[in-house]
Design an enzyme around this catalytic site. Structure first.
Site, PDB file in Angstrom:
ATOM      1  CG  ASP A 185       4.489   1.740  -3.942  1.00 38.39           C
ATOM      2  OD1 ASP A 185       5.631   2.015  -3.548  1.00 38.39           O
ATOM      3  OD2 ASP A 185       3.462   2.254  -3.453  1.00 38.39           O
ATOM      4  CD  GLU A 186       1.058   0.273   0.981  1.00 37.31           C
ATOM      5  OE1 GLU A 186       1.408   0.542   2.139  1.00 37.31           O
ATOM      6  OE2 GLU A 186      -0.135   0.318   0.597  1.00 37.31           O
TER       7      GLU A 186
END
Length: 266
Positions: A185-186
């Site tokens: 989720d970066e």
């Protein structure tokens, strides 16, 4: 002029012989009394009397005819067809190679799921910028509590969410603002020649955008994000430290309770 056509006469004689060999009585074969001739014209004489090809009888032969692309093709039809086939094949091969190269570039530089640039692409852009020592900025962004979303709604919904997050980031990406998914989720934003004011405005826009509802297959989902940013040379004279400073700013947001942004400061 008119001349005796040995070629046409030979064809006629061959046809008669074939009839006799297949059992036809020679007396039943019509006798050819007309002289087998062919009509020919000389190009220079035609030019002198302003005679065009359309004025000639059918099947007339033109001696020393002016060379034209069509005439050249008719005279060398087999060779020309082969050349055309080779050219066409080369065009097809080149087109396939272009498509293959483009697809290979996408596979190397594009995130397979979200279809936005990946870590490789952003790393190459960063390396080029470092080499040129040009001003730039980095934005690091995480989706808050993404693991909980995966655990409660499932990994399929988590993937849908990441795709929609990427779509929103891409929707306001410009030539000087490139966003990439660097893992999980970066996400990372690469900013060209940014100012502190512009960087803060971008962070605010991202925060507002991510607060809006996400309509996924399971229904409406709401999220928050944590954002950290750092600039070169404003925050450091060493461009290789910018990503680390942006990460520090991101961690500061998380320590403050998430759902916010921090521009790096001492």
């Amino acid at each position: 002029g008119v001349s005796y056509s040995y070629y046409d006469a030979g064809i006629a004689a061959g046809q008669m012989a074939a009839q006799i060999l297949t059992g036809t009585d020679p007396d039943d074969i019509p006798i050819v009394t007309d002289t087998v001739t062919e009509t020919f014209f000389e190009q220079n004489a035609m030019d002198h009397f302003r005679i065009t090809k359309s004025d000639l009888p059918p099947n007339a032969i033109i001696l020393n005819e002016h060379q034209t692309p069509l005439l050249y093709y008719q005279q060398h039809k087999t060779m020309m067809n082969l050349i055309f086939a080779v050219i066409l094949l080369m065009i097809v091969i080149i087109f396939i190679l272009i498509l293959f190269t483009r697809k290979q570039h996408e596979l190397i530089h594009q995130d397979y799921m979200t279809k936005i640039p990946n870590r490789t692409y952003i790393t190459e852009r960063l390396a080029q910028t470092l080499e040129d020592s040009k001003p730039f900025g980095l934005i690091m962004m995480d989706v808050d509590h993404f693991k909980s979303i995966n655990d409660t709604l499932g990994h399929g919904i988590g993937d849908e969410l990441l795709i929609e997050v990427a779509r929103k980031l891409k929707s306001f990406s410009e030539k000087e603002e490139i966003f990439a998914r660097i893992g999980g989720d970066e996400f990372m934003g690469f900013l060209v020649k940014p100012s502190a004011e512009k960087t803060e405005e971008i962070c605010k826009r991202i925060k507002r955008m991510m607060h809006k509802d996400f309509h996924l297959s399971c229904g409406k989902v709401n999220i928050t994000v944590s954002i950290g940013a750092a600039l070169y040379p404003e925050h450091t004279d060493n461009p290789e430290k910018v990503q680390g400073l942006a990460d520090k700013a991101l961690y500061e947001v998380k320590e403050q309770g998430r759902d916010g942004y921090v521009i790096y400061h001492e």
